[in-house]
Motif scaffolding. Structure first.
Motif, PDB file in Angstrom:
ATOM      1  N   PHE A 214      -7.264   6.272  -0.030  1.00  0.00           N
ATOM      2  CA  PHE A 214      -8.443   5.425  -0.696  1.00  0.00           C
ATOM      3  C   PHE A 214      -9.825   6.313  -0.376  1.00  0.00           C
ATOM      4  CE2 PHE A 214     -11.544   1.503  -1.163  1.00  0.00           C
ATOM      5  CZ  PHE A 214     -11.297   1.921  -3.190  1.00  0.00           C
TER       6      PHE A 214
ATOM      7  N   ILE B 212     -11.845  -3.700  -5.173  1.00  0.00           N
ATOM      8  CA  ILE B 212     -13.182  -3.061  -4.048  1.00  0.00           C
ATOM      9  C   ILE B 212     -13.694  -2.324  -4.013  1.00  0.00           C
ATOM     10  CG2 ILE B 212     -14.067  -2.828  -0.966  1.00  0.00           C
ATOM     11  CD1 ILE B 212     -11.797  -5.684  -1.704  1.00  0.00           C
TER      12      ILE B 212
ATOM     13  N   LYS C  12     -16.409   3.052  -3.837  1.00  0.00           N
ATOM     14  CA  LYS C  12     -15.728   4.194  -3.610  1.00  0.00           C
ATOM     15  C   LYS C  12     -15.531   4.766  -5.069  1.00  0.00           C
ATOM     16  CE  LYS C  12     -13.101   1.326  -7.150  1.00  0.00           C
ATOM     17  NZ  LYS C  12     -12.491   0.556  -7.823  1.00  0.00           N
TER      18      LYS C  12
ATOM     19  N   ILE D 203      -7.115  -3.701  -2.081  1.00  0.00           N
ATOM     20  CA  ILE D 203      -7.483  -1.996  -2.450  1.00  0.00           C
ATOM     21  C   ILE D 203      -6.687  -1.653  -3.432  1.00  0.00           C
ATOM     22  CG2 ILE D 203      -7.497   0.473  -0.967  1.00  0.00           C
ATOM     23  CD1 ILE D 203      -8.125  -0.758   1.353  1.00  0.00           C
TER      24      ILE D 203
ATOM     25  N   LEU E 285      -0.849   0.594   3.317  1.00  0.00           N
ATOM     26  CA  LEU E 285      -1.584   1.416   1.793  1.00  0.00           C
ATOM     27  C   LEU E 285      -0.331   2.267   1.701  1.00  0.00           C
ATOM     28  CD1 LEU E 285      -5.428   2.804   2.711  1.00  0.00           C
ATOM     29  CD2 LEU E 285      -4.208   0.265   1.233  1.00  0.00           C
TER      30      LEU E 285
END
Length: 183
Positions: free
Chosen positions: A161, A133, A182, A128, A157
């Motif tokens: 995201f 991704i 995304k 990520i 993370l």
């Protein structure tokens, strides 16, 4: 450039232990359909060892339900990469890569081909953060398991995201397929 999809079963409380679920025939058909667009599977060692040789045996012996057999046949027909420092041998359709998963996936993403399906919770934060991704296909099962591997560990993370929900499928079993892109 190829699209990279993260695909995973998950419990309602956020755990990804495949041994805790019993997907319905309808869910198995969904996963088989998602694999029609995939020509490379990208695994971590743990998930690879969970999936193979189990599904290879089902495909060879036709020992599952009709939907499981179809899934096993499609899954085992696809080429695979497994990230592992400890595996010494794999089947003929699998290649071991020892280090730099994000770098390896970036190279694969640049090659010609269809989708790449990532199936590794341990590699997810790194992939990520590397921006690799493109979409998530999660099947949420109507079960609380209270233990196991979470989708993401706390603090894994560095920043949020953001995703856009593009499709949902409600299965008769109560499971829900959620498809996110995304942003």
């Amino acid at each position: 450039m190829r699209t990279v999809t993260f695909t995973m079963n998950i419990s309602l409380d956020g755990y990804c232990d495949h041994t805790m679920f019993n997907p319905s025939e309808e869910v198995m058909e969904y996963f088989t359909a998602t694999l029609r667009e995939v020509d490379l599977l990208f695994f971590g060692r743990v998930m690879y060892q969970l999936m193979f040789p189990y599904w290879a045996d089902v495909a060879q012996n036709q020992s599952g339900t009709a939907a499981e057999n179809r899934f096993a046949e499609r899954l085992t027909a696809i080429d695979r990469v497994v990230m592992s420092r400890s595996l010494n041998s794999v089947d003929e359709k699998t290649r071991i890569v020892r280090s730099n998963p994000a770098e390896e996936l970036q190279k694969l993403k640049q090659q010609r081909g269809n989708k790449i399906s990532v199936d590794s919770v341990s590699l997810l934060p790194e992939l990520i953060q590397a921006g690799l991704i493109d979409e998530f296909q999660l099947v949420v099962h109507p079960v609380l398991v209270g233990q196991g591997r979470p989708l993401l560990n706390v603090g894994s993370l560095q920043e949020r995201f953001h995703l856009k929900l593009v499709d949902t499928i409600a299965f008769r079993s109560g499971s829900m397929a959620l498809h996110y892109l995304k942003q």
